[in-house]
Design a protein around this motif. Structure first.
Motif, PDB file in Angstrom:
ATOM      1  N   MET A   1      11.039  -2.144   0.421  1.00  0.00           N
ATOM      2  CA  MET A   1       9.975  -1.630   1.283  1.00  0.00           C
ATOM      3  C   MET A   1       8.709  -1.409   0.464  1.00  0.00           C
ATOM      4  SD  MET A   1       9.826   1.916   3.498  1.00  0.00           S
ATOM      5  CE  MET A   1       9.764   2.939   2.015  1.00  0.00           C
ATOM      6  N   ALA A   2       7.595  -1.850   0.981  1.00  0.00           N
ATOM      7  CA  ALA A   2       6.321  -1.660   0.307  1.00  0.00           C
ATOM      8  C   ALA A   2       5.497  -0.638   1.070  1.00  0.00           C
ATOM      9  CB  ALA A   2       5.566  -2.978   0.216  1.00  0.00           C
ATOM     10  N   LEU A   3       4.911   0.286   0.341  1.00  0.00           N
ATOM     11  CA  LEU A   3       4.041   1.295   0.934  1.00  0.00           C
ATOM     12  C   LEU A   3       2.590   0.952   0.653  1.00  0.00           C
ATOM     13  CD1 LEU A   3       5.923   4.588  -0.054  1.00  0.00           C
ATOM     14  CD2 LEU A   3       5.831   3.549   2.220  1.00  0.00           C
ATOM     15  N   SER A   4       1.743   1.275   1.586  1.00  0.00           N
ATOM     16  CA  SER A   4       0.310   1.135   1.350  1.00  0.00           C
ATOM     17  C   SER A   4      -0.143   2.169   0.338  1.00  0.00           C
ATOM     18  CB  SER A   4      -0.452   1.333   2.661  1.00  0.00           C
ATOM     19  OG  SER A   4      -0.315   2.678   3.104  1.00  0.00           O
ATOM     20  N   LEU A   5      -1.391   2.083  -0.081  1.00  0.00           N
ATOM     21  CA  LEU A   5      -1.914   3.091  -1.002  1.00  0.00           C
ATOM     22  C   LEU A   5      -1.870   4.470  -0.368  1.00  0.00           C
ATOM     23  CD1 LEU A   5      -4.991   1.221  -2.533  1.00  0.00           C
ATOM     24  CD2 LEU A   5      -2.783   1.699  -3.623  1.00  0.00           C
ATOM     25  N   ILE A   6      -2.266   4.542   0.904  1.00  0.00           N
ATOM     26  CA  ILE A   6      -2.187   5.819   1.611  1.00  0.00           C
ATOM     27  C   ILE A   6      -0.741   6.238   1.775  1.00  0.00           C
ATOM     28  CG2 ILE A   6      -2.580   6.922   3.852  1.00  0.00           C
ATOM     29  CD1 ILE A   6      -5.178   5.370   4.059  1.00  0.00           C
ATOM     30  N   GLY A   7       0.132   5.252   2.083  1.00  0.00           N
ATOM     31  CA  GLY A   7       1.548   5.575   2.227  1.00  0.00           C
ATOM     32  C   GLY A   7       2.138   6.132   0.950  1.00  0.00           C
ATOM     33  N   SER A   8       1.777   5.546  -0.190  1.00  0.00           N
ATOM     34  CA  SER A   8       2.287   6.041  -1.474  1.00  0.00           C
ATOM     35  C   SER A   8       1.842   7.475  -1.730  1.00  0.00           C
ATOM     36  CB  SER A   8       1.805   5.133  -2.607  1.00  0.00           C
ATOM     37  OG  SER A   8       2.278   3.823  -2.424  1.00  0.00           O
ATOM     38  N   LYS A   9       0.602   7.780  -1.347  1.00  0.00           N
ATOM     39  CA  LYS A   9       0.095   9.136  -1.538  1.00  0.00           C
ATOM     40  C   LYS A   9       0.811  10.121  -0.626  1.00  0.00           C
ATOM     41  CE  LYS A   9      -2.983  12.492  -2.372  1.00  0.00           C
ATOM     42  NZ  LYS A   9      -2.609  13.469  -1.337  1.00  0.00           N
TER      43      LYS A   9
END
Length: 390
Positions: free
Chosen positions: A1-9
């Motif tokens: 699963m890959a998270l967006s930059l906002i998702g990672s934050k």
């Protein structure tokens, strides 16, 4: 699963959320075996529970169909917005209209909304910064939940406060105004007053300085009144909430005995409130409507004021006095402890004035004795070089 930059934050727990998770996991098998002196709910005051239950039963009987069985306005229900404007206009001599009010599902969401709108990537018209603007906490330490507000990394910056000793076992923080003035990337100023965790209330001259800075930079100063005036008044305030073109005042019912229902509201100039209402419409639609009806009843009937004056304020005052008495009686003189001489509040903020002391080490040591406290470092954003934070 890959998270967006906002998702990672946003998929990463901020410091104190990890402590809350540790408490939940550790006490799952038997919470009665633990002494939890750390972060948690406001006290369960029987009189407050009874009053809110009574108000809820009335709203359930009379307003359920209109409140819970249909959608409502994103600004807040007409009844609650009218109750808010009437209450504050009468109490403080203001001239609010509904356009000055935004009701949201908790003060955390209102602060998040403001942070997303007024700080972040891009150039603010009043800023010389090219990398975007930030949410600036004028005094660190401050509420640890603020650190999870921004959708972008490093979006929250704290200005370290200077600890000033007072007597043998007290100290008080001073604002670092010179460092604050040097910031060219201010998108929004955010301050809890009375403060979480210190109980420190901003005084008139400090408030004037903060409002003046907000005015010169043309940014909002969001004042979070979760513990102060006019409710719940757990900690006494030195100034009333200010009505100013550059101030957003945020109020919540959580510490008045209704934390689980997530009702809060912001009061400010239309230029700030209108985009906040649109943000709420796009994200949460609106706050829970049945509880909006409950709060409207509490405000217009005077029952909230009576609950605060007769029950909530005396309860926390007595507990604070008892805690301070026990500190003086029980803590040994060999421990160089200092309690922040704030103006009250739900928390006791300790500074162990010794270079060898480490807050997480004490956390782990007391955890072995089935006692929870809160490591202080989680209230200091982005200041790892500050030895005071540990």
């Amino acid at each position: 699963m890959a998270l967006s930059l906002i998702g990672s934050k946003m998929a990463t727990l901020s410091g104190l959320r990890s402590i809350m998770e540790d408490i939940a996991v550790s006490t799952a098998s038997g919470p009665s075996d633990w002494l939890n002196l750390g972060i948690g709910n406001p006290a369960s005051i029987p009189e407050a529970i009874a009053e809110w239950r009574s108000l809820t039963e009335e709203a359930l009987a009379e307003d359920f169909a209109s409140a819970s069985c249909q959608y409502g306005p994103s600004r807040g229900s007409a009844a609650l917005v009218e109750a808010i404007t009437g209450y504050f206009n009468e109490r403080y001599g203001w001239s609010l209209t509904p356009r000055n009010v935004a009701v949201g599902p908790g003060s955390q969401m209102l602060c998040f909304t403001a942070a997303a709108l007024f700080a972040g990537p891009g150039r603010h018209p009043g800023s010389t910064a090219t990398g975007g603007t930030k949410v600036i906490l004028p005094m660190a330490p401050d509420y640890t939940g603020y650190q999870g507000l921004c959708l972008h990394p490093d979006g929250v910056v704290g200005i370290p406060a200077a600890p000033v000793p007072e007597g043998t076992h007290r100290f008080r923080y001073a604002f670092g105004f010179p460092a604050l003035e040097q910031r060219q990337d201010i998108g929004m100023l955010l301050l809890s007053s009375p403060g979480n965790p210190t109980g420190r209330a901003v005084d008139a001259s400090e408030l004037d300085a903060l409002v003046g800075l907000a005015r010169r930079r043309d940014v909002p100063l969001l004042l979070d009144h979760a513990y102060g005036e006019p409710f719940p008044r757990i900690a006494p305030t030195l100034t009333p909430p200010p009505l100013d073109e550059h101030v957003i005042n945020c109020f919540t019912l959580s510490k008045a005995g209704l934390p689980g229902e997530r009702i809060a509201f912001a009061i400010g100039a239309e230029r700030w409130i209108t985009p906040m209402v649109s943000f709420l419409a796009n994200s949460a639609l609106h706050a829970p409507q049945l509880q909006q009806s409950v709060v409207a009843r509490a405000l217009t009937s005077g029952r909230l004021d009576r609950l605060i004056t007769q029950t909530v304020v005396p309860f926390y005052q007595e507990h604070r006095r008892l805690a301070e008495k026990l500190f003086e009686e029980v803590l040994p003189e060999s421990v160089p402890w200092r309690l922040h001489s704030g103006d009250g509040g739900m928390f006791c903020w300790f500074w162990i004035d010794d270079d060898r002391f480490d807050d997480t080490a004490l956390y782990e040591r007391l955890k072995r004795d089935r006692v929870f406290i809160v490591p202080g470092r989680h209230f200091f954003p982005d200041t790892p070089a500050n030895p005071h934070r540990t």
